[in-house]
Scaffold this active site. Structure first.
Site, PDB file in Angstrom:
ATOM      1  N   CYS A 124       0.884  -1.162   0.000  1.00  6.99           N
ATOM      2  CA  CYS A 124       0.000   0.000   0.000  1.00  6.99           C
ATOM      3  C   CYS A 124       0.925   1.216   0.000  1.00  6.99           C
ATOM      4  CB  CYS A 124      -0.965  -0.041   1.196  1.00  6.99           C
ATOM      5  SG  CYS A 124      -0.171  -0.338   2.800  1.00  6.99           S
ATOM      6  N   ASN A 125       0.671   2.218   0.828  1.00  6.89           N
ATOM      7  CA  ASN A 125       1.580   3.362   0.865  1.00  6.89           C
ATOM      8  C   ASN A 125       2.770   3.126   1.786  1.00  6.89           C
ATOM      9  OD1 ASN A 125       0.407   5.087  -1.004  1.00  6.89           O
ATOM     10  ND2 ASN A 125      -1.026   5.942   0.482  1.00  6.89           N
TER      11      ASN A 125
END
Length: 214
Positions: free
Chosen positions: A124-125
């Site tokens: 994800c981030n």
């Protein structure tokens, strides 16, 4: 070709040197990188300086857990290396009352369970909340106890652990993954409880063929 660990980074990650034909180049893993299981990895969002490291993993697939479009530079890297992108977008929220979409987690789990997609990287981030939630649900398929699942989640999320993620993992019904595998005849196959893989029927005689990763 060889890989040698040369330096511990401040983030706790390691730099690697790749030695090939007498030439040396530095390989830097993405933030929060770790191995989940054989052929499955996790991390934060890969940057251009991480591409050499990802190349060394010989990835077949990436599971991307953010709803935003994938950066063009990263798409070019995937295209040039024949890596498939599976986007299972989940909005990032700090509010524990915001529900995590079960469909996105189920879709991502189906990608992880099919070893034709391996080696695969989940990200994800920051590789903490959405990635940690998916890995936690994957661990339930491996029959991990909740205390071990939560310990792994906290190890990657640190002080930014979210109660909503932990509640989702605890309540997630893994049977829905099996029920959602429409159009695929399968069964679990492996050694003990740690190795769970899909086996597909092939041919007219109903014999099963196990698709092996690299």
């Amino acid at each position: 070709m060889g890989l040698i660990m040369v330096e511990e980074l401040e983030s706790g990650e390691s730099e690697l040197e790749e030695i090939e034909g007498g030439n040396v180049r530095m390989l830097v893993p993405p933030y929060n990188f770790a191995m989940v299981d054989k052929g499955i990895y996790r991390s934060g969002f890969p940057k251009s300086e991480n591409f050499g490291f990802l190349e060394a993993l010989n990835l077949r697939s990436i599971v991307y857990l953010c709803p935003e479009p994938y950066p063009e530079e990263n798409l070019e890297f995937l295209k040039s290396h024949g890596i498939n992108l599976f986007q299972c977008g989940i909005e990032g929220h700090k509010d524990p009352h915001v529900k995590i979409p079960k469909d996105a987690i189920t879709k991502a789990l189906k990608v992880l369970l099919d070893i034709r997609n391996h080696p695969v990287l989940i990200h994800c981030n920051r590789g903490k909340h959405r990635t940690g939630t998916l890995v936690g649900c994957f661990r339930k398929l491996q029959y991990w106890c909740l205390s071990s699942i939560f310990e792994e989640y906290h190890r990657h999320a640190g002080i930014k652990a979210r109660t909503g993620d932990l509640h989702f993992i605890e309540m997630f019904d893994v049977s829905c993954v099996r029920d959602c595998m429409l159009g695929i005849m399968y069964r679990y196959h492996g050694c003990g409880l740690r190795s769970k893989r899909l086996v597909y029927p092939t041919g007219d005689n109903g014999n099963n063929k196990k698709f092996e990763g690299n």
